[in-house]
Design a protein around this motif. Sequence first.
Motif, PDB file in Angstrom:
ATOM      1  N   THR A  69       0.835  -1.184   0.000  1.00  0.00           N
ATOM      2  CA  THR A  69       0.000   0.000   0.000  1.00  0.00           C
ATOM      3  C   THR A  69       0.873   1.238   0.000  1.00  0.00           C
ATOM      4  O   THR A  69       2.006   1.212   0.507  1.00  0.00           O
ATOM      5  N   ASN A  70       0.360   2.334  -0.558  1.00  0.00           N
ATOM      6  CA  ASN A  70       1.074   3.604  -0.488  1.00  0.00           C
ATOM      7  C   ASN A  70       1.010   4.150   0.935  1.00  0.00           C
ATOM      8  O   ASN A  70       0.048   3.918   1.667  1.00  0.00           O
ATOM      9  N   SER A  71       2.041   4.888   1.295  1.00  0.00           N
ATOM     10  CA  SER A  71       2.137   5.369   2.670  1.00  0.00           C
ATOM     11  C   SER A  71       2.451   6.859   2.707  1.00  0.00           C
ATOM     12  O   SER A  71       3.010   7.412   1.763  1.00  0.00           O
ATOM     13  N   ASN A  72       2.056   7.492   3.809  1.00  0.00           N
ATOM     14  CA  ASN A  72       2.501   8.853   4.095  1.00  0.00           C
ATOM     15  C   ASN A  72       3.121   8.927   5.498  1.00  0.00           C
ATOM     16  O   ASN A  72       3.113   9.979   6.140  1.00  0.00           O
ATOM     17  N   ASP A  73       3.666   7.799   5.946  1.00  0.00           N
ATOM     18  CA  ASP A  73       4.346   7.758   7.244  1.00  0.00           C
ATOM     19  C   ASP A  73       5.706   8.446   7.150  1.00  0.00           C
ATOM     20  O   ASP A  73       6.322   8.518   6.074  1.00  0.00           O
ATOM     21  N   VAL A  74       6.173   8.926   8.285  1.00  0.00           N
ATOM     22  CA  VAL A  74       7.504   9.525   8.398  1.00  0.00           C
ATOM     23  C   VAL A  74       8.313   8.703   9.397  1.00  0.00           C
ATOM     24  O   VAL A  74       7.899   8.520  10.550  1.00  0.00           O
ATOM     25  N   LYS A 105       9.382   6.014  14.478  1.00  0.00           N
ATOM     26  CA  LYS A 105       8.273   6.476  13.642  1.00  0.00           C
ATOM     27  C   LYS A 105       7.822   7.828  14.162  1.00  0.00           C
ATOM     28  O   LYS A 105       7.388   7.960  15.314  1.00  0.00           O
ATOM     29  N   GLN A 106       7.932   8.836  13.308  1.00  0.00           N
ATOM     30  CA  GLN A 106       7.709  10.207  13.740  1.00  0.00           C
ATOM     31  C   GLN A 106       6.221  10.534  13.812  1.00  0.00           C
ATOM     32  O   GLN A 106       5.481  10.321  12.846  1.00  0.00           O
ATOM     33  N   ALA A 107       5.770  11.041  14.953  1.00  0.00           N
ATOM     34  CA  ALA A 107       4.403  11.535  15.071  1.00  0.00           C
ATOM     35  C   ALA A 107       4.287  12.864  14.330  1.00  0.00           C
ATOM     36  O   ALA A 107       5.190  13.705  14.410  1.00  0.00           O
TER      37      ALA A 107
END
Length: 263
Positions: A215-220, A232-234
């Motif tokens: 899946t595509n992600s927008n996590d940092v 994993k950056q909030a």
Amino acid sequence: MFAMSSPCKPDLHINEPQNCINDLPNEVLEYVFNLVSPYEDLKNCSLVCKKWYLGVQKFRVICTRLPPPDLTFPIAKRYSHSTCVHENCMYVFGGCTSTSTTFNDLWSLNLNERCWLRPLTMGNYPTPKACATLVSYQDKLFLFGGWSHPSPYPIFQAWKLFNELHVYNIESKRWSSMVHSTEPPAMAGHSATIQGHLMVVFGGLHKTGDHGLRTNSNDVWCYDIENLVWTKQATTDNRPAARFGQSQVSLDKTSLIILGNIA
């Protein structure tokens, strides 16, 4: 050429005007700057004197088509490779071809001499991969993520995503594999930049679960280079849309830009 009078002899022309490098007209400076490489050589020119420093700051680099670089050591054709610049060299890792071949070779291009060199590397080599990220920090290169190109035979092979982090020491020419208790998911097509002592990774195509789902992600995700820790950056709710294949540009130690979108 400028000649300096000997300190052991009296100056017999003390009343005559003395020329110095600051007396060069701007037209001559412009000609000189056009003769040097816009990389390390132009930077060295800015150290000559204040006038040259100001001239380099105002100097505009214009893109032109140049003859091909020295291909004594030719680099194979490829796409979706990873690149970064360290000092006066551009480094290229991996990538793939239209014939389903994926590379794990490392090349450097001297930006002044415009010649390719393949370093004789040692250590724990990365997996052949494409769509990984490569960034430089001090005297090291950090390679993260990527995917392996599926071969057409046997059929129905799936792409394989990686969450491997490898570090290349430029001085010792050695690869090292980094293993951590907490790591990001396997991903490819993400983007990364160095922000202070952090490698900041955004988005990408992520692997979810053990059944080959992606899946595509927008996590940092942030990798603390000094302490060797992934986090994993909030972030705020107003995040960029999930995507892969985007560009990421560092503005300063605390700010970056995400540009482009493949949803």
